[in-house]
Design an enzyme around this catalytic site. Structure first.
Site, PDB file in Angstrom:
ATOM      1  N   GLY A  21     -17.953  -1.462  -5.476  1.00  0.00           N
ATOM      2  CA  GLY A  21     -17.394  -2.468  -4.221  1.00  0.00           C
ATOM      3  C   GLY A  21     -17.866  -3.901  -4.427  1.00  0.00           C
ATOM      4  O   GLY A  21     -16.810  -4.712  -4.089  1.00  0.00           O
ATOM      5  N   GLU A  71       0.790  -1.056   0.036  1.00  0.00           N
ATOM      6  CA  GLU A  71       0.218  -0.075   0.040  1.00  0.00           C
ATOM      7  C   GLU A  71       0.880   1.296  -0.106  1.00  0.00           C
ATOM      8  O   GLU A  71       1.763   1.326   0.961  1.00  0.00           O
ATOM      9  CB  GLU A  71      -1.083  -0.028   1.238  1.00  0.00           C
ATOM     10  CG  GLU A  71      -1.546   1.255   1.517  1.00  0.00           C
ATOM     11  CD  GLU A  71      -2.582   1.692   0.406  1.00  0.00           C
ATOM     12  OE1 GLU A  71      -2.515   3.076   0.232  1.00  0.00           O
ATOM     13  OE2 GLU A  71      -3.060   0.984  -0.434  1.00  0.00           O
ATOM     14  N   ASP A  79     -11.506  -1.677  -9.833  1.00  0.00           N
ATOM     15  CA  ASP A  79     -11.431  -0.765 -10.637  1.00  0.00           C
ATOM     16  C   ASP A  79     -10.294  -0.825 -11.698  1.00  0.00           C
ATOM     17  O   ASP A  79     -10.534  -0.402 -13.027  1.00  0.00           O
ATOM     18  CB  ASP A  79     -11.406   0.513  -9.908  1.00  0.00           C
ATOM     19  CG  ASP A  79     -12.906   1.104  -9.516  1.00  0.00           C
ATOM     20  OD1 ASP A  79     -13.942   0.459  -9.708  1.00  0.00           O
ATOM     21  OD2 ASP A  79     -12.936   2.033  -8.594  1.00  0.00           O
ATOM     22  N   ARG A  96     -19.837  15.038  -3.388  1.00  0.00           N
ATOM     23  CA  ARG A  96     -20.329  14.158  -2.304  1.00  0.00           C
ATOM     24  C   ARG A  96     -20.227  14.778  -0.979  1.00  0.00           C
ATOM     25  O   ARG A  96     -19.319  15.620  -0.719  1.00  0.00           O
ATOM     26  CB  ARG A  96     -19.208  12.893  -2.210  1.00  0.00           C
ATOM     27  CG  ARG A  96     -19.131  12.265  -3.546  1.00  0.00           C
ATOM     28  CD  ARG A  96     -18.352  10.742  -3.487  1.00  0.00           C
ATOM     29  NE  ARG A  96     -18.998   9.898  -2.764  1.00  0.00           N
ATOM     30  CZ  ARG A  96     -19.488   8.863  -3.099  1.00  0.00           C
ATOM     31  NH1 ARG A  96     -19.123   8.155  -4.326  1.00  0.00           N
ATOM     32  NH2 ARG A  96     -20.006   7.795  -2.389  1.00  0.00           N
ATOM     33  N   TYR A 123     -28.912   8.811   1.078  1.00  0.00           N
ATOM     34  CA  TYR A 123     -29.116   7.523   1.989  1.00  0.00           C
ATOM     35  C   TYR A 123     -28.365   7.648   3.323  1.00  0.00           C
ATOM     36  O   TYR A 123     -27.323   8.078   3.333  1.00  0.00           O
ATOM     37  CB  TYR A 123     -28.923   6.244   1.019  1.00  0.00           C
ATOM     38  CG  TYR A 123     -27.450   5.827   0.791  1.00  0.00           C
ATOM     39  CD1 TYR A 123     -26.533   5.417   1.598  1.00  0.00           C
ATOM     40  CD2 TYR A 123     -27.238   6.296  -0.535  1.00  0.00           C
ATOM     41  CE1 TYR A 123     -25.191   5.143   1.123  1.00  0.00           C
ATOM     42  CE2 TYR A 123     -25.968   6.202  -1.140  1.00  0.00           C
ATOM     43  CZ  TYR A 123     -24.783   5.513  -0.201  1.00  0.00           C
ATOM     44  OH  TYR A 123     -23.611   5.341  -0.798  1.00  0.00           O
TER      45      TYR A 123
END
Length: 411
Positions: free
Chosen positions: A322, A36, A309, A189, A229
């Site tokens: 996802g 990572e 992705d 977002r 949501y």
């Protein structure tokens, strides 16, 4: 060099996002190291769906719903830009598909997948996460070598490129760098705390739900939409506001670019007061350019495979990005059972692609078609029309049986 001990494979996973951690969980019966590039202090982002197709897989891995605090989708409500209801339909995810449709805070889902990948209590052995380990290139796909930014060279039997839309692994597999296509739209977002919605009972009800539970709400325009949501036990309302790129000049494909709340509100000036109240309640917003890629000719080369992705970046309109990454990961666990010999890796990666390519590509196309709803004069289309295909997936073994795909004897 590949592992001479055929009882366990050495697996390198590029990227510790949702796809990478899911793959690490599915492959715990091998020796897994995740590379990572960040220091993994916290996953960024807002909220993310996990449909019953993916929730079922993750729950079989040991996903703890108590750790997620994620509301389950019990209904879907679509309104026009004027606030008039198009339809409100019940969702019976557990009854129809055997698992919940979860509305997760992205950080909570990431943390839970990280726990599954690294816990001492799980099957096999914990994955090792190496942070601050940026992969500069996949040096040799055929022999399984990667080079880190500091010059270190690592070898493995399997390299799983779960490194997203800017994938280094994809460049190695395709032999060229690929730039994802602009969709023509960008997404604002934001996460809105409950207390900022108290003055509008109708807006608050989108967060709190009704007597049947919680769900998803969408205000639809001809070329824009507002999706809202709940997540994190209903303490936060997640919103995604999709607008034409012409009204979002500062957007890029980077996730965390700050958006302008005034421009966001102006893009929805013709929407109903409830929608505009929700937008005004946002404490801030990020702006993200929506990109996708056409289906790739292949996801694998030698000992390298692309997932998530990196393999099939898709628009968010089906809420399956996802979920498809988790399905990819589960398929890897199936094609690489314990005692897989290193010599079988390239053909097993091709088998994983065979298991996943058609389905992921179809959901890419579903995410693209009628992405922003009906044009003037068109019939309103039920946004859940693909739900049975999306949610009815029962894992790679079941899919292989239905598609007459032969799995390894020990899978």
């Amino acid at each position: 060099m590949p592992n001479a001990d055929s009882s366990q494979l050495d697996v390198l996973i590029i990227g510790a996002g949702i796809a990478g951690l899911a793959a690490a969980t599915a492959l715990r019966h091998h020796n897994v190291t995740i590379l990572e590039q960040s220091r993994l202090k916290e996953e960024v982002g807002a909220a993310i769906h996990l449909g019953p197709n993916a929730a079922k897989i993750a729950m079989e891995w040991g996903l703890d719903l108590n750790n997620l605090n994620s509301p389950e989708t019990q209904w879907y409500h679509e309104l026009g830009h004027d606030g008039r209801t198009h339809f409100k339909i019940p969702i019976f995810a557990r009854k129809e598909f055997g698992a919940p449709w979860l509305l997760n805070h992205r950080v909570d889902l990431h943390n839970e997948l990280r726990r599954l990948a690294t816990t001492e209590d799980g099957p096999g052995k914990p994955a090792v996460i190496r942070t601050a380990s940026r992969v500069a290139e996949v040096q040799d796909a055929e022999t399984g070598k990667v080079t880190l930014a500091d010059g270190e060279v690592l070898s493995a039997d399997v390299i799983v490129a779960a490194d997203g839309i800017h994938s280094i692994g994809r460049t190695a597999v395709l032999g060229q760098k690929l730039v994802a296509n602009r969709s023509g739209h960008s997404a604002y977002r934001a996460l809105i705390p409950r207390e900022r919605l108290l003055e509008n009972p109708r807006a608050l009800a989108i967060l709190d739900g009704d007597e049947k539970g919680m769900g998803l709400t969408t205000f639809m325009g001809s070329d824009r939409r507002l999706v809202a949501y709940p997540c994190r036990k209903g303490t936060l309302l997640n919103i995604v506001a999709i607008v034409p790129d012409s009204e979002a000049e500062s957007s890029t494909e980077e996730w965390q670019v700050l958006g302008d709340p005034e421009k966001l509100l102006d893009s929805f000036k013709d929407f109903c007061e409830d929608a505009k109240f929700i937008l005004r309640a946002a404490p801030g917003c990020n702006l993200w350019q929506l990109r996708e890629q056409d289906p790739l000719p292949t996801w694998t080369k030698g000992r390298v495979i692309l997932i998530g992705d990196a393999a099939h970046a898709m628009l968010p309109h089906q809420g399956q990005g996802g979920g498809q990454a988790i399905e990819d990961a589960e398929a890897l666990g199936v094609v690489f059972p314990p005692s897989t010999p290193s010599s079988a890796v390239p053909e097993r990666l091709e088998l994983a692609q065979k298991l996943r390519y058609e389905r992921a590509t179809r959901i890419q196309s579903y995410s693209r078609e009628k992405a922003l709803g009906p044009k003037p004069g068109e019939k309103v289309v039920n946004a859940q029309e693909h739900a049975h295909y999306n949610f009815g997936y029962a894992g790679a073994r079941d899919w292989a049986a239905k598609q007459n795909i032969e799995l390894p004897a020990s899978a």
